[in-house]
Design a protein around this motif. Structure first.
Motif, PDB file in Angstrom:
ATOM      1  N   GLU A  49      53.967  28.358 107.731  1.00 18.08           N
ATOM      2  CA  GLU A  49      54.759  28.865 106.602  1.00 18.08           C
ATOM      3  C   GLU A  49      54.424  28.128 105.306  1.00 18.08           C
ATOM      4  O   GLU A  49      54.292  28.746 104.251  1.00 18.08           O
ATOM      5  CB  GLU A  49      56.256  28.766 106.897  1.00 18.08           C
ATOM      6  N   ALA A  50      54.277  26.823 105.378  1.00 16.46           N
ATOM      7  CA  ALA A  50      53.913  26.044 104.181  1.00 16.46           C
ATOM      8  C   ALA A  50      52.520  26.445 103.705  1.00 16.46           C
ATOM      9  O   ALA A  50      52.278  26.555 102.495  1.00 16.46           O
ATOM     10  CB  ALA A  50      53.978  24.552 104.478  1.00 16.46           C
ATOM     11  N   ALA A  51      51.602  26.695 104.639  1.00 17.83           N
ATOM     12  CA  ALA A  51      50.249  27.130 104.279  1.00 17.83           C
ATOM     13  C   ALA A  51      50.298  28.495 103.599  1.00 17.83           C
ATOM     14  O   ALA A  51      49.606  28.724 102.605  1.00 17.83           O
ATOM     15  CB  ALA A  51      49.363  27.171 105.522  1.00 17.83           C
ATOM     16  N   ARG A  52      51.122  29.392 104.120  1.00 18.86           N
ATOM     17  CA  ARG A  52      51.266  30.728 103.516  1.00 18.86           C
ATOM     18  C   ARG A  52      51.754  30.622 102.084  1.00 18.86           C
ATOM     19  O   ARG A  52      51.190  31.232 101.167  1.00 18.86           O
ATOM     20  CB  ARG A  52      52.226  31.598 104.338  1.00 18.86           C
ATOM     21  N   VAL A  53      52.795  29.855 101.873  1.00 15.60           N
ATOM     22  CA  VAL A  53      53.360  29.683 100.533  1.00 15.60           C
ATOM     23  C   VAL A  53      52.319  29.081  99.591  1.00 15.60           C
ATOM     24  O   VAL A  53      52.150  29.546  98.461  1.00 15.60           O
ATOM     25  CB  VAL A  53      54.641  28.814 100.583  1.00 15.60           C
ATOM     26  N   ALA A  54      51.578  28.089 100.062  1.00 13.76           N
ATOM     27  CA  ALA A  54      50.565  27.445  99.224  1.00 13.76           C
ATOM     28  C   ALA A  54      49.467  28.432  98.814  1.00 13.76           C
ATOM     29  O   ALA A  54      49.072  28.482  97.652  1.00 13.76           O
ATOM     30  CB  ALA A  54      49.958  26.254  99.963  1.00 13.76           C
ATOM     31  N   VAL A  55      48.989  29.244  99.766  1.00 15.09           N
ATOM     32  CA  VAL A  55      47.937  30.229  99.464  1.00 15.09           C
ATOM     33  C   VAL A  55      48.471  31.293  98.512  1.00 15.09           C
ATOM     34  O   VAL A  55      47.801  31.655  97.534  1.00 15.09           O
ATOM     35  CB  VAL A  55      47.398  30.869 100.758  1.00 15.09           C
ATOM     36  N   GLU A  56      49.668  31.796  98.785  1.00 11.81           N
ATOM     37  CA  GLU A  56      50.242  32.833  97.921  1.00 11.81           C
ATOM     38  C   GLU A  56      50.406  32.329  96.488  1.00 11.81           C
ATOM     39  O   GLU A  56      50.076  33.044  95.535  1.00 11.81           O
ATOM     40  CB  GLU A  56      51.583  33.295  98.484  1.00 11.81           C
ATOM     41  N   GLN A  57      50.894  31.113  96.332  1.00 13.35           N
ATOM     42  CA  GLN A  57      51.090  30.562  94.990  1.00 13.35           C
ATOM     43  C   GLN A  57      49.758  30.280  94.304  1.00 13.35           C
ATOM     44  O   GLN A  57      49.608  30.541  93.108  1.00 13.35           O
ATOM     45  CB  GLN A  57      51.944  29.299  95.053  1.00 13.35           C
ATOM     46  N   ALA A  58      48.783  29.784  95.048  1.00 14.29           N
ATOM     47  CA  ALA A  58      47.486  29.456  94.458  1.00 14.29           C
ATOM     48  C   ALA A  58      46.742  30.695  93.976  1.00 14.29           C
ATOM     49  O   ALA A  58      46.129  30.690  92.916  1.00 14.29           O
ATOM     50  CB  ALA A  58      46.624  28.696  95.466  1.00 14.29           C
ATOM     51  N   LEU A  59      46.809  31.777  94.762  1.00 19.78           N
ATOM     52  CA  LEU A  59      46.042  32.982  94.449  1.00 19.78           C
ATOM     53  C   LEU A  59      46.861  34.090  93.794  1.00 19.78           C
ATOM     54  O   LEU A  59      46.296  35.098  93.361  1.00 19.78           O
ATOM     55  CB  LEU A  59      45.381  33.527  95.720  1.00 19.78           C
ATOM     56  N   GLY A  60      48.181  33.926  93.741  1.00 15.87           N
ATOM     57  CA  GLY A  60      49.025  34.963  93.151  1.00 15.87           C
ATOM     58  C   GLY A  60      49.034  36.240  93.980  1.00 15.87           C
ATOM     59  O   GLY A  60      49.016  37.339  93.420  1.00 15.87           O
ATOM     60  N   VAL A  61      49.029  36.097  95.303  1.00 11.22           N
ATOM     61  CA  VAL A  61      49.031  37.237  96.214  1.00 11.22           C
ATOM     62  C   VAL A  61      50.211  37.124  97.164  1.00 11.22           C
ATOM     63  O   VAL A  61      50.895  36.095  97.206  1.00 11.22           O
ATOM     64  CB  VAL A  61      47.721  37.314  97.045  1.00 11.22           C
ATOM     65  N   GLN A  62      50.437  38.185  97.923  1.00 13.24           N
ATOM     66  CA  GLN A  62      51.459  38.148  98.958  1.00 13.24           C
ATOM     67  C   GLN A  62      50.804  38.526 100.277  1.00 13.24           C
ATOM     68  O   GLN A  62      50.270  39.632 100.430  1.00 13.24           O
ATOM     69  CB  GLN A  62      52.606  39.104  98.650  1.00 13.24           C
ATOM     70  N   LEU A  63      50.826  37.592 101.229  1.00 18.79           N
ATOM     71  CA  LEU A  63      50.251  37.821 102.547  1.00 18.79           C
ATOM     72  C   LEU A  63      51.288  38.495 103.434  1.00 18.79           C
ATOM     73  O   LEU A  63      52.451  38.098 103.448  1.00 18.79           O
ATOM     74  CB  LEU A  63      49.812  36.496 103.175  1.00 18.79           C
ATOM     75  N   ALA A  64      50.866  39.506 104.159  1.00 18.81           N
ATOM     76  CA  ALA A  64      51.776  40.255 105.023  1.00 18.81           C
ATOM     77  C   ALA A  64      51.777  39.653 106.429  1.00 18.81           C
ATOM     78  O   ALA A  64      50.717  39.331 106.969  1.00 18.81           O
ATOM     79  CB  ALA A  64      51.350  41.721 105.097  1.00 18.81           C
ATOM     80  N   PRO A  65      52.970  39.531 107.023  1.00 21.73           N
ATOM     81  CA  PRO A  65      53.031  38.993 108.391  1.00 21.73           C
ATOM     82  C   PRO A  65      52.523  40.010 109.410  1.00 21.73           C
ATOM     83  O   PRO A  65      52.732  41.212 109.263  1.00 21.73           O
ATOM     84  CB  PRO A  65      54.521  38.723 108.590  1.00 21.73           C
ATOM     85  N   HIS A  66      51.833  39.492 110.421  1.00 25.50           N
ATOM     86  CA  HIS A  66      51.327  40.310 111.528  1.00 25.50           C
ATOM     87  C   HIS A  66      51.506  39.527 112.810  1.00 25.50           C
ATOM     88  O   HIS A  66      51.720  38.314 112.797  1.00 25.50           O
ATOM     89  CB  HIS A  66      49.848  40.650 111.332  1.00 25.50           C
TER      90      HIS A  66
END
Length: 140
Positions: A49-66
């Protein structure tokens, strides 16, 4: 087949794989294709979850859960015909083994697939996420 392995290319009705990067580069330039890069990054912690938040904030994207039998819970961002991102644990729950055994110290993997801007993404990601490192880069 690993997404980072060489893709199958079709000529007539016969499929063949170009494994020599120089030959693949020449093939793509003749066919008018562009070179795509496949990067693999790793996190030195095990908090997905922390990795997801970091990537989303860094790239300005929203990753979808699967969810997957082999990946377990993971996140992805797909863009048709363009680069895509996959964030997952470095563990296959079905086979109970590491995905990337050459990186046993890495708990979280982040794939950047099919990008034409690998250096730009590397600069952004490594500057904004201190515990993320580039593990491998392949250009096809």
């Amino acid at each position: 087949m690993d997404i980072n392995d060489c893709p199958l290319l079709y000529k007539s009705d016969t499929a063949f794989a170009l494994t020599d990067p120089a030959k693949l580069s020449r093939f793509l330039s003749v066919k008018g294709g562009s070179m795509k890069t496949y990067d693999l990054y790793g996190f030195d912690h095990d908090d997905l979850e922390a990795a997801r938040v970091a990537v989303e904030q860094a790239l300005g994207v929203q990753l979808a859960p699967h969810e997957s039998l082999h990946r377990g819970d993971y996140y992805r961002l797909d863009t048709v015909g363009e680069e895509n991102f996959v964030l997952q644990r470095n563990f296959d729950p079905f086979y109970e083994e590491l995905y990337k055994s050459e990186f046993p110290e890495i708990s979280i993997l982040f794939y950047v697939n099919g990008t034409e801007r690998p250096e730009e993404l590397e600069r952004i990601l490594t500057a904004r996420i201190p515990n993320l490192r580039l593990l491998r880069r392949r250009t096809l």
